[in-house]
Write a protein that holds these residues in place. Structure first.
Motif, PDB file in Angstrom:
ATOM      1  N   TRP A 149       0.970  -1.187   0.036  1.00 33.34           N
ATOM      2  CA  TRP A 149       0.087   0.003   0.140  1.00 33.34           C
ATOM      3  C   TRP A 149       0.951   1.116   0.094  1.00 33.34           C
ATOM      4  O   TRP A 149       1.905   1.180   0.897  1.00 33.34           O
ATOM      5  N   ALA A 150       0.866   2.060  -0.906  1.00 34.33           N
ATOM      6  CA  ALA A 150       1.755   3.302  -1.116  1.00 34.33           C
ATOM      7  C   ALA A 150       1.272   4.373  -1.926  1.00 34.33           C
ATOM      8  O   ALA A 150       0.018   4.421  -2.333  1.00 34.33           O
ATOM      9  N   ASN A 151       1.970   5.279  -2.062  1.00 39.33           N
ATOM     10  CA  ASN A 151       1.465   6.349  -3.196  1.00 39.33           C
ATOM     11  C   ASN A 151       2.410   6.565  -4.388  1.00 39.33           C
ATOM     12  O   ASN A 151       3.639   5.714  -4.294  1.00 39.33           O
ATOM     13  N   VAL A 152       2.110   6.758  -5.428  1.00 39.54           N
ATOM     14  CA  VAL A 152       3.111   6.778  -6.472  1.00 39.54           C
ATOM     15  C   VAL A 152       2.949   8.267  -7.263  1.00 39.54           C
ATOM     16  O   VAL A 152       1.903   9.114  -7.040  1.00 39.54           O
ATOM     17  N   VAL A 153       3.703   8.537  -7.996  1.00 41.76           N
ATOM     18  CA  VAL A 153       3.590   9.883  -8.675  1.00 41.76           C
ATOM     19  C   VAL A 153       3.762   9.584 -10.321  1.00 41.76           C
ATOM     20  O   VAL A 153       4.846   8.743 -10.691  1.00 41.76           O
ATOM     21  N   ARG A 154       2.942   9.937 -11.080  1.00 44.21           N
ATOM     22  CA  ARG A 154       3.034  10.001 -12.583  1.00 44.21           C
ATOM     23  C   ARG A 154       2.617  11.435 -12.976  1.00 44.21           C
ATOM     24  O   ARG A 154       1.667  11.887 -12.821  1.00 44.21           O
ATOM     25  N   TRP A 155       3.563  12.004 -13.588  1.00 45.39           N
ATOM     26  CA  TRP A 155       3.524  13.537 -13.743  1.00 45.39           C
ATOM     27  C   TRP A 155       2.325  13.848 -14.972  1.00 45.39           C
ATOM     28  O   TRP A 155       2.614  14.098 -16.093  1.00 45.39           O
ATOM     29  N   GLU A 156       1.060  13.955 -14.612  1.00 47.06           N
ATOM     30  CA  GLU A 156       0.034  14.167 -15.415  1.00 47.06           C
ATOM     31  C   GLU A 156      -0.220  15.767 -15.679  1.00 47.06           C
ATOM     32  O   GLU A 156       0.115  16.685 -14.738  1.00 47.06           O
TER      33      GLU A 156
END
Length: 491
Positions: A149-156
């Protein structure tokens, strides 16, 4: 409150944005493209987490946590994977700040450049497979079933609360197996879990299928998916499960000694769902008055609003309510007694309607005298007067009925918006006039798939898992096709 929402029929996008904010689910933050999930919204996510986490653990999976930073060289090891994510990556290049010499503020310390840039996790396959190499030595270590369970970053660049943000929360499963068959079975098991969760907990009907090569996860051999349909006729990908073959095992040299004593590469899967499901929940069920939440995921399942004049009446109502609160909570039903004296009952009714609380009880002086409650359900807005000695049993049954009703309502809408077409003209007409899923023949080529996407903005949402054999011709090229696939415009 809810009465001032933009109507769905006028501007569906505006209605959604207003509802997410006004219902206290989330808001935009000071960081461009990132959101703040507010307590009421996070409470829904916590219920989603709890249900899914239980399902994962019942099937043998364990939770772990891996770093948010990934060395750039790791991402480069699997070619199709890096190509799929390269344009969305946030990159850390320095590790220190300093005060500017001219006193203008804080600047990056140019002497503190990292030897190797770090990628802020867009997904964790690479860092996890580098770790798995240390954990897996022989067939006795398999299968390895890990969830995070985590956070992710995708540069939208174009963001919308829950549906598409630069940072979002999710779970990501990563597993290693001794055989190809075991890995495929794992991917299918997870698809079953996602289907059950979406339909039984979210009350969202889904279509199960596989993605075309052009829509697969970067680095996957096969991507299984569940697709849902929103009230505006657009599809939303609600979950994906990927069979990765041996691609990542070979890229990170993850081998094991099999029972015969020889070395072999392990077989892999990965899978995930995210806070995008919050958007699906809102858009599948809610109406022009506000949220409509399935009881299984509602933070407050029952709210009790007292109607009184003076503190004496409030005290009498409070005494009457106390045993009901205890009995409901003992049955695992979340209930709130809203005895705030700063807001009138009409305000509270609007507030809880906007927030989608499934059941509302009202009790006033006449109810005290008659030993009754007024019971209102959020999904149909119907009200009934129920004797106090039957109200707890009534609520138990009503919560189940609401859960089932909103599923059937969504299913009826979905089924009415699956349209078979046999010509490109009909394809385009249905897409614009009706929306929803379009069932059509496709010749299987990436060129045709891309042409349809460019000309109509519709994509192949999935190839149904068990497509009926129905020979036909592609709606665009006229070339032979053995079964239909589902197209739609999508979020």
């Amino acid at each position: 409150m809810g009465k001032n929402l933009t109507k769905r029929s006028e501007d569906y996008s505006k209605w959604y944005n207003e509802l997410v904010v006004r219902a206290d689910l989330a808001e935009n933050s000071g960081v461009r493209g990132c959101m703040v999930i507010k307590p009421y919204g996070y409470a829904i996510w916590e219920k989603m987490q709890a249900a899914l986490d239980k399902m994962f653990k019942e099937t043998g999976h364990e939770n772990a946590y891996f770093p948010i930073f990934i060395p750039k060289s790791y991402l480069s090891k699997e070619a199709s994977h890096v190509e799929g994510f390269a344009k969305e990556c946030a990159v850390v290049t320095h590790y220190r700040l300093k005060n500017a010499e001219d006193g203008s503020g804080i600047v990056v310390d140019e002497t503190a450049k990292l030897e190797e840039e770090l990628i802020v996790r867009p997904t964790s396959e690479t860092i996890i497979w580098d770790t798995f190499r240390k954990w897996i030595q022989s067939y006795r270590d398999l299968p390895l079933l890990i969830n995070q369970w985590a956070n992710v970053v995708r540069w939208e660049m174009r963001t919308r609360l829950f549906l598409r943000t630069a940072e979002f929360l999710w779970q990501e499963g990563h597993t290693a197996h001794a055989t190809e068959a075991e890995a495929i079975a794992e991917a299918e098991t997870i698809l079953d879990i996602y289907t059950k969760f979406a339909e039984a907990h979210m009350a969202v009907p889904v279509i199960r299928g596989t993605k075309t090569p052009g829509e697969r996860f970067a680095g996957a051999i096969e991507t299984y998916c569940i697709e849902a349909l929103m009230q505006d006729g657009k599809a939303l990908q609600a979950g994906t499960s990927h069979f990765l073959g041996q691609n990542f095992a070979k890229a990170f040299d993850v081998k094991f000694a099999n029972k015969e004593g020889s070395q072999d590469y392990v077989w892999a899967t990965s899978w995930g769902v995210s806070t995008r499901l919050m958007g699906a929940l809102v858009m599948t069920h809610s109406d022009d008055n506000g949220l409509v939440l399935p009881p299984k995921l509602a933070p407050i399942q029952v709210v009790i609003v007292p109607i009184y004049k003076g503190l004496d009446q409030l005290e009498a109502i409070s005494e009457k309510i106390e045993p009901f609160l205890k009995e409901l909570r003992a049955k695992g039903i979340s209930v709130k007694f809203d005895n705030r004296d700063t807001h009138k009952p009409g305000f509270k009714f609007n507030e809880y309607e906007l927030k989608g609380v499934p059941v509302r009880l009202a009790i006033g002086q006449r109810d005290l005298e008659n030993n009754t409650f007024e019971v209102a359900r959020r999904d149909t807005l119907e009200k009934q007067t129920i004797p106090a000695d039957r109200v707890v049993a009534h609520i138990e049954g009503l919560l189940e009925e609401i859960q089932e009703n909103i599923y059937k309502r969504a299913e009826k809408y979905r089924d009415a918006h699956i349209t078979e077409v046999d010509s490109y003209e009909d394809f385009k007409r249905v897409l614009e006039e009706k929306g929803g899923f379009i069932s059509a023949h496709w010749d299987g080529s990436a060129e045709t798939e891309e042409r349809i996407k460019e000309e109509t903005k519709a994509t192949i949402r999935c190839i149904p898992l068990q497509p009926k054999n129905e020979a036909g011709t592609c709606v665009v090229t006229g070339k032979p096709s053995q079964f239909r696939v589902l197209f739609a415009k999508a979020y």
